[in-house]
Design a protein around this motif. Structure first.
Motif, PDB file in Angstrom:
ATOM      1  N   LYS A 131       0.825  -1.214   0.000  1.00 50.10           N
ATOM      2  CA  LYS A 131       0.000   0.000   0.000  1.00 50.10           C
ATOM      3  C   LYS A 131       0.858   1.262   0.000  1.00 50.10           C
ATOM      4  N   HIS A 132       2.095   1.142   0.476  1.00 51.26           N
ATOM      5  CA  HIS A 132       2.990   2.309   0.563  1.00 51.26           C
ATOM      6  C   HIS A 132       4.289   2.047  -0.212  1.00 51.26           C
ATOM      7  N   SER A 133       4.152   1.333  -1.302  1.00 48.73           N
ATOM      8  CA  SER A 133       5.316   0.887  -2.049  1.00 48.73           C
ATOM      9  C   SER A 133       6.166   2.043  -2.578  1.00 48.73           C
ATOM     10  N   GLU A 134       5.526   3.059  -3.126  1.00 49.53           N
ATOM     11  CA  GLU A 134       6.284   4.164  -3.714  1.00 49.53           C
ATOM     12  C   GLU A 134       7.096   4.901  -2.656  1.00 49.53           C
ATOM     13  N   ARG A 135       6.533   5.092  -1.490  1.00 51.36           N
ATOM     14  CA  ARG A 135       7.228   5.821  -0.428  1.00 51.36           C
ATOM     15  C   ARG A 135       8.368   4.988   0.175  1.00 51.36           C
ATOM     16  N   LEU A 136       8.161   3.660   0.289  1.00 50.07           N
ATOM     17  CA  LEU A 136       9.168   2.792   0.917  1.00 50.07           C
ATOM     18  C   LEU A 136      10.307   2.447  -0.030  1.00 50.07           C
ATOM     19  N   GLY A 137      10.041   2.447  -1.330  1.00 47.45           N
ATOM     20  CA  GLY A 137      11.072   2.046  -2.280  1.00 47.45           C
ATOM     21  C   GLY A 137      11.423   0.579  -2.091  1.00 47.45           C
ATOM     22  N   GLU A 138      12.722   0.251  -2.146  1.00 44.57           N
ATOM     23  CA  GLU A 138      13.131  -1.150  -2.019  1.00 44.57           C
ATOM     24  C   GLU A 138      12.881  -1.722  -0.623  1.00 44.57           C
ATOM     25  N   TRP A 139      12.595  -0.862   0.336  1.00 48.73           N
ATOM     26  CA  TRP A 139      12.272  -1.365   1.677  1.00 48.73           C
ATOM     27  C   TRP A 139      10.858  -1.949   1.737  1.00 48.73           C
ATOM     28  N   ASP A 140      10.104  -1.845   0.636  1.00 54.82           N
ATOM     29  CA  ASP A 140       8.799  -2.483   0.642  1.00 54.82           C
ATOM     30  C   ASP A 140       8.937  -4.004   0.681  1.00 54.82           C
ATOM     31  N   ALA A 144      -2.332  -8.837  -2.982  1.00 54.73           N
ATOM     32  CA  ALA A 144      -1.804  -8.835  -1.617  1.00 54.73           C
ATOM     33  C   ALA A 144      -2.921  -8.993  -0.594  1.00 54.73           C
ATOM     34  N   LEU A 145      -4.053  -8.338  -0.832  1.00 54.70           N
ATOM     35  CA  LEU A 145      -5.195  -8.440   0.078  1.00 54.70           C
ATOM     36  C   LEU A 145      -5.764  -9.864   0.087  1.00 54.70           C
ATOM     37  N   ILE A 146      -5.872 -10.477  -1.091  1.00 53.99           N
ATOM     38  CA  ILE A 146      -6.380 -11.855  -1.168  1.00 53.99           C
ATOM     39  C   ILE A 146      -5.468 -12.803  -0.397  1.00 53.99           C
ATOM     40  N   ASN A 147      -4.155 -12.670  -0.585  1.00 49.73           N
ATOM     41  CA  ASN A 147      -3.210 -13.521   0.152  1.00 49.73           C
ATOM     42  C   ASN A 147      -3.368 -13.343   1.658  1.00 49.73           C
ATOM     43  N   ALA A 148      -3.521 -12.084   2.082  1.00 47.54           N
ATOM     44  CA  ALA A 148      -3.657 -11.811   3.516  1.00 47.54           C
ATOM     45  C   ALA A 148      -4.953 -12.392   4.071  1.00 47.54           C
ATOM     46  N   LEU A 149      -6.051 -12.242   3.318  1.00 50.92           N
ATOM     47  CA  LEU A 149      -7.327 -12.798   3.766  1.00 50.92           C
ATOM     48  C   LEU A 149      -7.293 -14.322   3.789  1.00 50.92           C
ATOM     49  N   ASN A 150      -6.622 -14.915   2.808  1.00 52.22           N
ATOM     50  CA  ASN A 150      -6.497 -16.369   2.766  1.00 52.22           C
ATOM     51  C   ASN A 150      -5.766 -16.884   4.001  1.00 52.22           C
ATOM     52  N   ALA A 151      -4.698 -16.191   4.392  1.00 47.11           N
ATOM     53  CA  ALA A 151      -3.959 -16.582   5.600  1.00 47.11           C
ATOM     54  C   ALA A 151      -4.811 -16.391   6.848  1.00 47.11           C
ATOM     55  N   THR A 152      -5.623 -15.343   6.852  1.00 44.98           N
ATOM     56  CA  THR A 152      -6.504 -15.090   8.002  1.00 44.98           C
ATOM     57  C   THR A 152      -7.531 -16.206   8.150  1.00 44.98           C
ATOM     58  N   PHE A 153      -8.187 -16.554   7.050  1.00 40.61           N
ATOM     59  CA  PHE A 153      -9.170 -17.637   7.101  1.00 40.61           C
ATOM     60  C   PHE A 153      -8.503 -18.980   7.377  1.00 40.61           C
ATOM     61  N   GLY A 154      -7.215 -19.114   6.973  1.00 36.56           N
ATOM     62  CA  GLY A 154      -6.487 -20.352   7.249  1.00 36.56           C
ATOM     63  C   GLY A 154      -6.405 -20.651   8.736  1.00 36.56           C
ATOM     64  N   ILE A 155      -6.253 -19.608   9.533  1.00 30.63           N
ATOM     65  CA  ILE A 155      -6.223 -19.790  10.997  1.00 30.63           C
ATOM     66  C   ILE A 155      -7.555 -20.352  11.479  1.00 30.63           C
ATOM     67  N   ILE A 156      -8.646 -19.763  10.996  1.00 33.97           N
ATOM     68  CA  ILE A 156      -9.982 -20.196  11.415  1.00 33.97           C
ATOM     69  C   ILE A 156     -10.260 -21.620  10.946  1.00 33.97           C
ATOM     70  N   PHE A 157      -9.903 -21.917   9.700  1.00 36.33           N
ATOM     71  CA  PHE A 157     -10.163 -23.249   9.147  1.00 36.33           C
ATOM     72  C   PHE A 157      -9.391 -24.331   9.907  1.00 36.33           C
ATOM     73  N   THR A 158      -8.150 -24.038  10.298  1.00 33.40           N
ATOM     74  CA  THR A 158      -7.343 -25.031  10.995  1.00 33.40           C
ATOM     75  C   THR A 158      -7.922 -25.371  12.354  1.00 33.40           C
ATOM     76  N   LEU A 159      -8.613 -24.431  12.969  1.00 38.75           N
ATOM     77  CA  LEU A 159      -9.232 -24.697  14.269  1.00 38.75           C
ATOM     78  C   LEU A 159     -10.228 -25.850  14.215  1.00 38.75           C
ATOM     79  N   ASN A 160     -10.733 -26.166  13.026  1.00 37.61           N
ATOM     80  CA  ASN A 160     -11.634 -27.312  12.900  1.00 37.61           C
ATOM     81  C   ASN A 160     -10.957 -28.618  13.304  1.00 37.61           C
ATOM     82  N   ALA A 161      -9.641 -28.668  13.137  1.00 34.17           N
ATOM     83  CA  ALA A 161      -8.920 -29.888  13.514  1.00 34.17           C
ATOM     84  C   ALA A 161      -8.904 -30.097  15.023  1.00 34.17           C
TER      85      ALA A 161
END
Length: 483
Positions: free
Chosen positions: A147-156, A281-298
């Protein structure tokens, strides 16, 4: 496991950064594959040849600590690799993999050995859940920097990498304050006093401590006298060989379900559907978030329905999801080089549904099953070798998949669908149920001798063995177990 989840996800997160791509002179598909392969090769070498011996010689805690130290070193190698020097970055990925190989081998054994058998599946399911926590952190950090790629440069991208320091530092700060595995104390030097101290910290009653000490002692007596105290039992014992074959297939199968590929290349895959890096990036982040919830089923299914049930249902569910995702993507138009918004949303939903089936089954249950099926004399080495079969298979798939995806697109997902159905069939015919079986009695499930019963018989013939158990003169002699 947070260490593993972050490390395994971080490179996928980097691939959406135009600054990372420019920093290393626009690496092609072969180089991208090599970076992923370097990580898995490091993990395989450490897991197969170093993790087990280190955990057996120095203890489970030292194994976890050594892995954390390697990750810290590797993080600096990657973050401050000279511009354009992709070799230095790849070397860092090798060390990250080696750290993972040491830490995961020791960590999974440690949890399996301290957990009571009646809730071992529930506790080990959190092992996989925290993999999702690691991915969650990696992808949300990546989303924030994107989201702040231009300002961070290579530190993104450098900020995403350097965040890898967080978890190994946390591990090193606490690992020597937790109890060592009581089974390691007994196996290493027959130190029953220290074993009791460890168990007292994780068991409710003195009676439970003494009963478990007796069980451990009897199993080790049988293994030392009737089998082997070394790793030769890996190929001498027919029951152990059977378990090795099954565990290696199950662990290798985990990485060809499609999840390993999605975790490493979802950014590339979603570029075929979406044009915006922020959206990916948002889809990847949401997928990881739901991954936590889904794993709790185990946590509520592993000990209730069993390992076999989860493997079969998960395999069939993942296979169906892959068929649907491949069909939707390949049979719909792509105006302007990207899918329409409804089609894109449908594909993301199917990928999330895939994770719903994967996380509690071939995600969490593979680790539960692998950590619990081996006897104490070869557990560390066997778990290390079998768990790293994941990376042997992963290194092969990760190397060819970018080219496969480039040439065939989502048709590649039909391959994963067929594999998942075959994995479910394999479990149905060849994998026995292991829920609520004590570690010392697991051999009987796979056609071997019951180590507790056989060890008790050996002690009954030689009562002096029971007296030798007491290390501290003030300790009370263990009472004999009642039938």
């Amino acid at each position: 496991m947070v260490l593993y989840g972050y490390d395994a996800s971080v490179f996928n997160a980097l691939q959406i950064s135009k600054h990372w791509i420019a920093y290393f002179n626009t690496p092609g598909p072969n180089i991208i594959g090599a970076i992923n392969t370097a990580y898995t090769v490091g993990a395989v070498v450490a897991g197969f040849f170093m993790g087990g011996p280190l955990a057996d010689w120095a203890g489970r805690r030292v194994g976890m600590a050594a892995g954390a130290v390697l990750v810290i070193i590797a993080t600096f190698m990657q973050t401050f690799a000279p511009r354009g020097n992709i070799g230095a970055f790849i070397a860092g990925r090798v060390f990250i993999g080696m750290g993972q190989g040491l830490a995961l081998t020791a960590g999974s054994i440690y949890i399996g050995e301290l957990a009571p058998p009646e809730i071992r599946g529930k506790i080990m399911s959190f092992w996989q859940m925290f993999y999702s926590v690691g991915s969650f952190i990696a992808y949300w950090v990546s989303f924030a920097t994107a989201k702040h790629s231009e300002r961070l440069g290579e530190w993104d991208w450098k900020m995403v990498v350097i965040f890898q320091l967080l978890v190994p530092i946390l591990i090193l700060s606490q690992v020597f304050f937790i109890p060592e595995s009581p089974r390691w104390y007994v196996q290493k030097g027959r130190n029953y006093e220290k074993a009791r101290r460890s168990l007292r910290r994780v068991r409710d009653t003195e009676e439970a401590v003494e009963e478990e000490i007796t069980t451990i002692r009897e199993a080790i007596e049988f293994e030392a006298e009737a089998i082997s105290s070394g790793y030769s039992a890996l190929w001498k014992d027919k029951s152990v060989r059977k378990r090795m074959y099954i565990a290696m297939i199950v662990n290798g199968g985990q990485q060809i379900t499609g999840q390993g590929t999605l975790n490493s290349y979802s950014s590339i895959i979603y570029k075929k559907v979406f044009s915006s890096s922020d959206t990916i990036a948002l889809i990847n982040a949401l997928n990881a978030t739901f991954g936590i919830i889904f794993t709790l089923n185990a946590t509520w299914t592993a000990d209730r329905f069993g390992r076999k049930f989860l493997f079969i249902v998960g395999g069939i569910g993942m296979g169906i999801c892959m068929i649907i995702a491949a069909t939707v993507e390949t049979q719909t138009p792509s105006p302007g080089g990207a899918k329409s918004q409804p089609v894109g949303i449908a594909i993301v939903f199917i990928m999330f549904l895939f994770a719903f089936f994967y996380k509690p089954s071939w995600g969490a249950t593979v680790w539960i099953f692998t950590a619990e099926i081996f006897s104490m004399n070869i557990r560390a080495q066997a778990v290390g070798m079998c768990s790293q079969t994941q990376n042997v298979v992963n290194s092969i798939v990760q190397q060819f998949f970018p080219i496969f995806l480039k040439n065939e697109g989502f048709y590649a997902f039909y391959m994963f669908a067929g594999i998942n159905i075959l994995l479910a069939a394999f479990v149905w015919f060849f994998v026995p149920e292991t829920k609520r079986v004590s570690l010392e009695e697991m051999d009987a499930v796979f056609g071997g001798a019951n180590h507790v019963v056989e060890g008790a018989a050996i002690e009954a013939k030689d009562p002096a063995r029971q007296q030798s158990v007491v290390v501290d003169p003030q300790e009370k002699t263990i009472s004999e177990r009642k039938d």
